[in-house]
Design an enzyme around this catalytic site. Sequence first.
Site, short mmCIF file in Angstrom:
data_model
loop_
_atom_site.label_atom_id
_atom_site.label_comp_id
_atom_site.label_asym_id
_atom_site.label_seq_id
_atom_site.Cartn_x
_atom_site.Cartn_y
_atom_site.Cartn_z
N GLU A 28 -14.23 0.85 -0.44
CA GLU A 28 -14.31 0.87 1.03
C GLU A 28 -15.48 1.70 1.52
OE1 GLU A 28 -10.62 1.61 3.08
OE2 GLU A 28 -11.62 1.80 5.02
N ASP A 82 0.85 -1.19 0.00
CA ASP A 82 0.00 0.00 0.00
C ASP A 82 0.89 1.25 0.00
OD1 ASP A 82 -2.43 1.24 0.07
OD2 ASP A 82 -2.87 0.75 2.17
N GLU A 90 -4.64 5.16 -3.28
CA GLU A 90 -5.99 5.69 -3.07
C GLU A 90 -6.30 6.82 -4.04
OE1 GLU A 90 -6.44 6.87 1.02
OE2 GLU A 90 -5.81 4.90 1.79
O1 KIV Z 1 -4.59 -0.06 4.65
C1 KIV Z 1 -5.39 -0.99 4.54
O2 KIV Z 1 -5.37 -1.96 5.28
C2 KIV Z 1 -6.37 -0.87 3.48
C3 KIV Z 1 -7.52 -1.84 3.51
C4 KIV Z 1 -8.47 -1.37 4.54
C5 KIV Z 1 -8.15 -2.00 2.18
O3 KIV Z 1 -6.28 -0.01 2.65
#
Ligand code: KIV
Length: 291
Positions: free
Chosen positions: A192, A93, A125
């Site tokens: 989400e 991420d 995002e």
């Molecule tokens: O950071 C995270 O764990 C996420 C999930 C909630 C999809 O983005």
Amino acid sequence: MSASSYPQNRNRVTTLTLQRKKEQGQPITILTAYEYATALAIDRAGLDSILVGDSLGMVVLGYETTLPVTMDDMIHHCKAVSRGAQYALLIGDMPFMSYQASVEEAVRNAGRFLQEGGMDAIKLEGGRERLPAIEAIVGAGIPVQGHLGLTPQSVHQLGGFRAQGKTAPAARRLVEDAMALQEAGCFSLVLETIPARLARLVSERLKIPTIGIGAGAGCDGQVLVTHDLLGLFDRFTPRFVKKYADLHNEMAQAFAAFKADIENGVFPAEEHSLDMPDEEWETLMEELDQE
Ligand code: KIV
């Protein structure tokens, strides 16, 4: 599930596996992990993918939001996860401000997830405002998962961790963003905390798989934050989470039992202690007596 019944001889999951699952109507399963032991367990349980989420900031590092998480934090935890998982598709991420300032920085940081972190893909995002970065990252050969709806890195802009897409204009904007992210080359899309029927509509319209979190059963797959599912994160639990364990309380009970055992002289017992051969002990005693 016992260790011997873990799925064996699986193929490594790729972005194509997820696409095929959508086409065949098979649900996609994803959980977050931030370190080796959890990654190992998720992989053994046979889930399709592991997301090293920037939720790390809240559930592991104790921040109020995900905003303080850095690239170095993410890479450190991605490395540990990649050592634990053999089969799952690994998604890293991108943290706040690692892809927003410039397209060039976005590509370089995305590259670090694969080169240093051992990830197979990245997630970031945002909607149409992210198209240049997404196109450039995909252009560099890095699979990108999009993320729409409640995007926690925009918590201050959204006015808190609130459900999104609840009005017709907001829902329409989200549908358009989803189509644009697909067009830009995303291999998948996290939705989400949006209304279930909006998530179902987006999932039906898109060719790429949608992964829901708080978005109902109409998505092509589901993801949860592992600490929520395990009941490890005690501060709050979103309404959409199903708790499969109560590890926070189990941990606290185990720690209290450990403390009590020590205080009561119960631990360590003989079976937890080492001994040395009698001859060695006697030699030592003789030597010490002669000094
Ligand atoms: O950071 C995270 O764990 C996420 C999930 C909630 C999809 O983005």
